[in-house]
Design a protein around this motif. Sequence first.
Motif, PDB file in Angstrom:
ATOM      1  N   ALA A  81       0.723  -1.013   0.119  1.00 34.73           N
ATOM      2  CA  ALA A  81      -0.461  -0.099   0.505  1.00 34.73           C
ATOM      3  C   ALA A  81       1.391   0.976   0.092  1.00 34.73           C
ATOM      4  O   ALA A  81       2.534   1.622   0.512  1.00 34.73           O
ATOM      5  CB  ALA A  81      -0.794   0.117   1.126  1.00 34.73           C
ATOM      6  N   ALA A  82       0.562   2.005  -0.575  1.00 34.32           N
ATOM      7  CA  ALA A  82       0.858   3.567  -0.750  1.00 34.32           C
ATOM      8  C   ALA A  82       1.223   4.216   0.635  1.00 34.32           C
ATOM      9  O   ALA A  82       0.436   3.870   1.828  1.00 34.32           O
ATOM     10  CB  ALA A  82       0.446   4.258  -1.690  1.00 34.32           C
ATOM     11  N   SER A  83       2.167   5.155   1.693  1.00 30.92           N
ATOM     12  CA  SER A  83       2.253   5.214   2.066  1.00 30.92           C
ATOM     13  C   SER A  83       0.947   5.943   2.785  1.00 30.92           C
ATOM     14  O   SER A  83       0.772   5.996   3.835  1.00 30.92           O
ATOM     15  CB  SER A  83       3.791   6.046   2.199  1.00 30.92           C
ATOM     16  N   ASP A  84       0.778   7.446   1.983  1.00 30.86           N
ATOM     17  CA  ASP A  84      -0.103   7.738   2.743  1.00 30.86           C
ATOM     18  C   ASP A  84      -1.913   6.909   3.057  1.00 30.86           C
ATOM     19  O   ASP A  84      -2.306   7.348   3.832  1.00 30.86           O
ATOM     20  CB  ASP A  84      -0.523   9.110   1.537  1.00 30.86           C
ATOM     21  N   GLU A  85      -1.690   5.718   2.199  1.00 35.13           N
ATOM     22  CA  GLU A  85      -3.202   5.032   2.064  1.00 35.13           C
ATOM     23  C   GLU A  85      -3.208   3.927   3.592  1.00 35.13           C
ATOM     24  O   GLU A  85      -3.782   4.133   4.265  1.00 35.13           O
ATOM     25  CB  GLU A  85      -3.144   3.826   1.056  1.00 35.13           C
TER      26      GLU A  85
END
Length: 66
Positions: free
Chosen positions: A53-57
């Motif tokens: 998953a993306a860091s912001d997610e």
Amino acid sequence: MDRQTQIEEIIDFVKKHKSSHASRTVCARILGDSFMGINDDAIDELRARLPRAASDELEACYYIIK
């Protein structure tokens, strides 16, 4: 806090609180259309997808469970 710690805490939360709104929200965000309910298969899939998953997610999911 590192990614691995966040991932472990998210998975632990979902395993312990399968019927909570927070758990369902996290699973829906990460698993998307394949999410049908929280069971062992969903938790395994969450464990596989969270590291990608993306860091912001990941941060969003962590915030949801805290």
